[in-house]
Design a protein around this motif. Structure first.
Motif, PDB file in Angstrom:
ATOM      1  N   VAL A   1      -2.205  49.368  30.096  1.00  0.00           N
ATOM      2  CA  VAL A   1      -2.020  49.110  31.633  1.00  0.00           C
ATOM      3  C   VAL A   1      -3.041  48.774  32.228  1.00  0.00           C
ATOM      4  N   GLN A   2      -3.157  47.875  33.136  1.00  0.00           N
ATOM      5  CA  GLN A   2      -4.325  47.137  33.812  1.00  0.00           C
ATOM      6  C   GLN A   2      -4.504  47.474  35.092  1.00  0.00           C
ATOM      7  N   ALA A   3      -3.583  48.005  35.976  1.00  0.00           N
ATOM      8  CA  ALA A   3      -3.497  48.368  37.446  1.00  0.00           C
ATOM      9  C   ALA A   3      -2.307  49.420  37.499  1.00  0.00           C
ATOM     10  N   LEU A   4      -2.569  50.102  38.621  1.00  0.00           N
ATOM     11  CA  LEU A   4      -1.697  51.083  39.046  1.00  0.00           C
ATOM     12  C   LEU A   4      -0.982  50.912  40.491  1.00  0.00           C
ATOM     13  N   VAL A   5       0.277  50.898  40.566  1.00  0.00           N
ATOM     14  CA  VAL A   5       0.775  50.489  41.976  1.00  0.00           C
ATOM     15  C   VAL A   5       1.656  51.930  42.210  1.00  0.00           C
TER      16      VAL A   5
ATOM     17  N   GLY B   1       0.290  38.005  34.947  1.00  0.00           N
ATOM     18  CA  GLY B   1      -0.317  38.508  33.631  1.00  0.00           C
ATOM     19  C   GLY B   1      -0.776  39.710  33.512  1.00  0.00           C
ATOM     20  N   LEU B   2      -0.334  40.573  34.615  1.00  0.00           N
ATOM     21  CA  LEU B   2      -0.649  41.910  34.407  1.00  0.00           C
ATOM     22  C   LEU B   2       0.442  42.982  34.015  1.00  0.00           C
ATOM     23  N   HIS B   3      -0.160  43.940  33.354  1.00  0.00           N
ATOM     24  CA  HIS B   3       0.434  45.144  32.890  1.00  0.00           C
ATOM     25  C   HIS B   3       0.413  46.205  33.960  1.00  0.00           C
ATOM     26  N   VAL B   4       1.639  46.484  34.500  1.00  0.00           N
ATOM     27  CA  VAL B   4       1.235  47.391  35.831  1.00  0.00           C
ATOM     28  C   VAL B   4       1.831  48.889  35.368  1.00  0.00           C
TER      29      VAL B   4
ATOM     30  N   PRO C   1      -7.738  50.169  38.532  1.00  0.00           N
ATOM     31  CA  PRO C   1      -7.647  49.934  39.796  1.00  0.00           C
ATOM     32  C   PRO C   1      -6.296  50.515  40.355  1.00  0.00           C
ATOM     33  N   VAL C   2      -6.174  50.862  41.487  1.00  0.00           N
ATOM     34  CA  VAL C   2      -5.086  51.241  42.190  1.00  0.00           C
ATOM     35  C   VAL C   2      -4.621  50.328  43.487  1.00  0.00           C
ATOM     36  N   LEU C   3      -3.536  49.733  43.242  1.00  0.00           N
ATOM     37  CA  LEU C   3      -3.413  48.682  44.104  1.00  0.00           C
ATOM     38  C   LEU C   3      -2.367  49.437  45.181  1.00  0.00           C
ATOM     39  N   ARG C   4      -2.730  50.133  46.143  1.00  0.00           N
ATOM     40  CA  ARG C   4      -2.027  50.944  47.128  1.00  0.00           C
ATOM     41  C   ARG C   4      -0.931  50.107  47.927  1.00  0.00           C
ATOM     42  N   THR C   5      -1.533  48.793  48.313  1.00  0.00           N
ATOM     43  CA  THR C   5      -0.499  48.205  49.235  1.00  0.00           C
ATOM     44  C   THR C   5       0.193  47.040  48.693  1.00  0.00           C
ATOM     45  N   ALA C   6       0.080  46.895  47.342  1.00  0.00           N
ATOM     46  CA  ALA C   6       0.818  45.966  46.681  1.00  0.00           C
ATOM     47  C   ALA C   6       2.388  45.996  46.949  1.00  0.00           C
ATOM     48  N   LEU C   7       2.908  46.806  46.921  1.00  0.00           N
ATOM     49  CA  LEU C   7       4.455  47.165  47.419  1.00  0.00           C
ATOM     50  C   LEU C   7       4.553  47.503  48.777  1.00  0.00           C
ATOM     51  N   SER C   8       5.537  46.759  49.548  1.00  0.00           N
ATOM     52  CA  SER C   8       5.952  47.073  50.755  1.00  0.00           C
ATOM     53  C   SER C   8       7.515  47.366  50.850  1.00  0.00           C
ATOM     54  N   ARG C   9       7.962  47.872  51.847  1.00  0.00           N
ATOM     55  CA  ARG C   9       9.409  48.123  51.967  1.00  0.00           C
ATOM     56  C   ARG C   9       9.940  46.966  53.063  1.00  0.00           C
ATOM     57  N   ARG C  10      11.071  46.449  52.653  1.00  0.00           N
ATOM     58  CA  ARG C  10      11.650  45.487  53.480  1.00  0.00           C
ATOM     59  C   ARG C  10      12.244  46.037  54.456  1.00  0.00           C
ATOM     60  N   ARG C  11      12.748  47.095  54.547  1.00  0.00           N
ATOM     61  CA  ARG C  11      13.535  47.905  55.582  1.00  0.00           C
ATOM     62  C   ARG C  11      13.385  49.324  55.524  1.00  0.00           C
ATOM     63  N   GLU C  12      13.798  49.966  56.423  1.00  0.00           N
ATOM     64  CA  GLU C  12      13.767  51.582  56.668  1.00  0.00           C
ATOM     65  C   GLU C  12      15.204  52.063  56.382  1.00  0.00           C
TER      66      GLU C  12
END
Length: 216
Positions: A95-99, A170-173, A130-141
């Motif tokens: 794994v190369q990064a955490l999300v 190319g990342l293993h997440v 590395p932790v990509l805290r904002t890589a994912l977002s929600r499209r709706r609530e």
């Protein structure tokens, strides 16, 4: 220390669900161990790793962490998860990064923090990733709490829920969450990560909810 899961217990190689010989699908190829759901509907993620099953006495760790705002427990949970992760034998690329899974606005208001994000931060520090805290977002609530929904309702609620607006080419997440119940949430999130270019997604959770006992 290999987390707190019994290494001799049979588990699905894809989603880490605890299995029994009686619940294994018939006619599986030699050496393959999958639950019925993963066999018939393979998830987007390649593998799931859990530190423990969400049942007594360990479920109280999650309940205190999320319900009593005990942020400091993220470190202890991350340590258990890291041990279980390192104990996994596999030849997949590292794994190369955490999300982390993003929390809903309602959850953030209720708890004041995102349990998955704090867990990912602590796990990243231990694994030196590395932790990509904002890589994912929600499209709706959705005002409904996931814990109140059945399996089919969960699947419907999270379909197309997540978006990843940065390149993960190319990342293993490593996709981090505190509890994995049906797998619908992490599956939807993993699809968004793969669409952003990730080549592989490994799910990393503190707790895996066991299957409901049969009523037969």
């Amino acid at each position: 220390m290999n987390g707190v899961l019994d290494p001799d217990v049979l588990r699905c190689a894809r989603c880490a669900l605890r299995l029994s010989a009686a619940t294994l699908p018939r006619d599986l190829p030699a050496g393959v161990c999958l639950c019925v759901d993963c066999l018939l509907h393979p998830p987007a993620f390649a593998q799931a790793v859990a530190a423990f099953d969400y049942e007594p006495p360990f479920d109280s760790l999650i309940q205190r962490y999320k319900g009593e705002h005990r942020y400091v427990m993220a470190g202890a949970l991350a340590h258990l998860l890291y041990c279980a992760w390192m104990a996994e034998d596999g030849d997949a690329p590292a794994v190369q990064a955490l999300v982390p899974i993003p929390a809903s606005r309602a959850s953030l208001r209720r708890r004041g923090f995102n349990p998955a994000s704090e867990l990912a931060a602590a796990l990243g520090a231990q694994a030196r990733l590395p932790v990509l805290r904002t890589a994912l977002s929600r499209r709706r609530e959705d005002g409904r709490r996931q814990a109140s929904l059945g399996r089919r309702q969960r699947e419907s609620a999270v379909q197309g829920l997540y978006a990843c607006r940065r390149s993960l080419s190319g990342l293993h997440v490593g996709l981090v969450d505190d509890v994995m119940t049906t797998g619908s949430t992490v599956d939807a999130a993993a699809r968004a990560l793969l669409q952003a270019g990730a080549v592989r997604v490994t799910v990393l959770v503190a707790a895996r909810t066991p299957a409901a006992p049969s009523r037969d």
